[in-house]
Write a protein that holds these residues in place. Structure first.
Motif, short mmCIF file in Angstrom:
data_model
loop_
_atom_site.label_atom_id
_atom_site.label_comp_id
_atom_site.label_asym_id
_atom_site.label_seq_id
_atom_site.Cartn_x
_atom_site.Cartn_y
_atom_site.Cartn_z
N UNK A 198 -10.80 -5.20 9.48
CA UNK A 198 -12.07 -3.87 9.00
C UNK A 198 -13.72 -3.68 9.68
N UNK A 199 -13.91 -5.50 9.57
CA UNK A 199 -14.76 -5.19 9.63
C UNK A 199 -15.38 -5.68 11.26
N UNK A 200 -14.47 -5.66 12.45
CA UNK A 200 -14.67 -5.59 13.34
C UNK A 200 -14.88 -3.73 13.96
N UNK A 201 -13.76 -3.61 13.57
CA UNK A 201 -13.51 -1.98 13.45
C UNK A 201 -15.16 -1.32 13.51
N UNK A 202 -15.17 -1.60 11.57
CA UNK A 202 -16.81 -1.12 12.18
C UNK A 202 -18.04 -0.94 12.21
N UNK A 203 -17.95 -2.83 13.22
CA UNK A 203 -18.98 -2.50 13.52
C UNK A 203 -18.72 -1.85 15.37
N UNK A 250 -1.07 0.71 3.25
CA UNK A 250 -0.97 -0.09 2.15
C UNK A 250 -0.29 -0.34 1.17
N UNK A 251 -1.28 -1.39 0.75
CA UNK A 251 0.23 -2.59 0.04
C UNK A 251 -0.63 -3.17 -1.76
N UNK A 252 0.23 -2.99 -2.66
CA UNK A 252 -1.01 -3.56 -3.59
C UNK A 252 -2.37 -4.42 -4.44
N UNK A 253 -3.05 -4.20 -4.58
CA UNK A 253 -4.04 -4.93 -4.03
C UNK A 253 -4.99 -5.50 -2.54
N UNK A 254 -4.43 -4.36 -1.87
CA UNK A 254 -5.28 -4.93 -0.19
C UNK A 254 -6.24 -4.20 -0.11
N UNK A 255 -6.86 -4.09 -0.16
CA UNK A 255 -7.74 -4.00 0.67
C UNK A 255 -8.19 -2.65 1.71
N UNK A 256 -8.20 -1.23 1.83
CA UNK A 256 -7.41 -0.49 2.83
C UNK A 256 -8.65 0.30 2.99
N UNK A 257 -9.78 -0.25 2.30
CA UNK A 257 -10.87 1.59 2.56
C UNK A 257 -11.94 1.62 1.86
N UNK A 258 -12.96 1.55 1.94
CA UNK A 258 -14.12 2.09 0.68
C UNK A 258 -14.87 3.58 0.40
#
Length: 379
Positions: free
Chosen positions: A13-18, A343-351
């Motif tokens: 996700x860091x590459x995605x947002x960059x 979506x998996x339990x405990x996984x960062x999927x967004x903010x």
């Protein structure tokens, strides 16, 4: 007119947002991703699927790139030196990045430049952990594998010698640290360019749940002007002395007796800086791109008195899109950032981010939205 090509190693996700931050500037992006399904690989047009641990793959990927940068710290240091020897700009360079790759090197580097850290040393075995504990205030102590840990992984709090066995099973050096009696965790985010220009964002409070960042509040509430300035000075000193190019996140402990101790370093965009997407004049992602391209850096000042970011973790409710109707209707100013992950339990999927004049209200809005998206709040 020819625009530069930024090669990003890592497809998260860091590459995605960059990449998103580079679109308005016309910056061309090339991505080295583990799989075609990775977060950034879904949105970048020029994707190479390959193993970043293979030097031949890295060399082939680097062809046609004007600069190489990263969304993680795991590329072998010797491979980065080989790319530099090939004449390819690597930012941050391997001499800096190794301090984020290896916690033992990081502690030695910070000691050398006079930055305060928890008491620490490399330990050889569980008996040596006991000796380390006896040299200070005794157990408990914190043990960390020097490479490979993140989001609480590779970190143990041990209360006796018998409990110290697991970290040594990984076959890598183990760092022992005192267990700091801290009041809260802070983060100082700075960006530095090759010609030495640097900017500092407001110091934030970072709240963790089960070793994973949950909430970031910008600026850190109740932090004195003196401690805030000290944290920024520490981060800027580290960036300069370690020759960091790009974004640097310095995770800090604020101790109960009013000191600041460096916990971790990250030399890439960082979770503690996600609030800048909506809350700062120039986001961490845009400034990281500017820095690695040696462009003038943007204004890091906040747009509102308070900005709050809350991570959206996966739970038992996978259909997050259906929650948009409620979240957007309830809070038209809410900003939702999803990463394209399963979506998996405990996984960062967004903010989510919220901002405004009243901290209690801004916090409530962000936590409600994140909880509703996850399914833990239903009204």
């Amino acid at each position: 007119m020819t625009f530069p090509v930024v090669g990003m190693v890592g497809g998260g996700q860091l590459a995605r947002m960059t990449h998103e931050a580079g679109i308005p500037l016309g910056i061309r992006f090339k991505l080295l991703s583990d799989t075609p399904q990775d977060s950034a690989a879904q949105v970048v047009s020029d994707v190479v699927v390959g193993d970043y641990r293979d030097l031949g793959t890295l060399r082939a990927f680097a062809q046609g790139c004007d600069v190489i940068t990263f969304d993680h710290e795991h590329v072998p240091t010797e491979h980065l030196r080989a790319l530099e020897a090939d004449g390819i700009p690597v930012r941050p360079g391997p001499g800096a990045l190794v301090h984020a790759q290896d916690k033992g090197v990081m502690r030695a580097g910070l000691d050398r430049i006079g930055i305060a850290c928890p008491r620490h040393r490399i330990v050889a075995d569980p008996a040596d952990v006991t000796r380390f504990a006896a040299e200070g205030d005794g157990f408990p102590v914190v043990l960390k594998t020097v490479r490979g840990g993140y989001d609480g992984k590779g970190v143990w709090v041990v209360r006796d010698e018998a409990g110290a066995a697991d970290p040594f099973k990984a076959g890598v050096p183990v760092l022992a640290e005192e267990k700091v009696d801290f009041a809260r965790e802070l983060a100082a985010n700075v960006v530095r360019s090759p010609h030495g220009q640097a900017v500092a964002y407001p110091v934030v409070e970072s709240q963790q749940v089960n070793g994973v960042c949950d909430t970031v509040i910008a600026p850190a509430p109740g932090l004195s002007g003196e401690l805030s300035a000290e944290a920024q000075r520490m981060a800027l000193t580290i960036a300069e002395q370690l020759d960091v190019t790009g974004h640097l996140a310095v995770e800090l402990f604020e101790t109960r007796d009013g000191r600041l101790l460096v916990n971790e370093l990250a030399m890439r965009p960082h979770n503690s800086g996600h609030w800048t997407q909506d809350g700062a004049v120039t986001s961490q992602f845009a400034n990281h791109l500017r820095a690695v391209l040696d462009l003038p850096l943007g204004d890091p000042r906040p747009r509102a008195p308070w900005t709050v970011m809350v991570n959206v973790l996966g739970g038992d409710y996978p259909d997050m899109y259906s929650a948009y109707l409620h979240c957007m209707a309830r809070d038209p100013q809410l900003k939702i950032h999803m990463y394209g992950k399963d979506v998996k339990p405990g996984r960062k999927v967004g903010h989510v981010t919220t901002y405004g004049d009243d901290l209690a209200e801004v916090l409530d809005r962000a936590r409600h939205a994140a909880g509703y998206l996850r399914g833990t709040i239903t009204e």
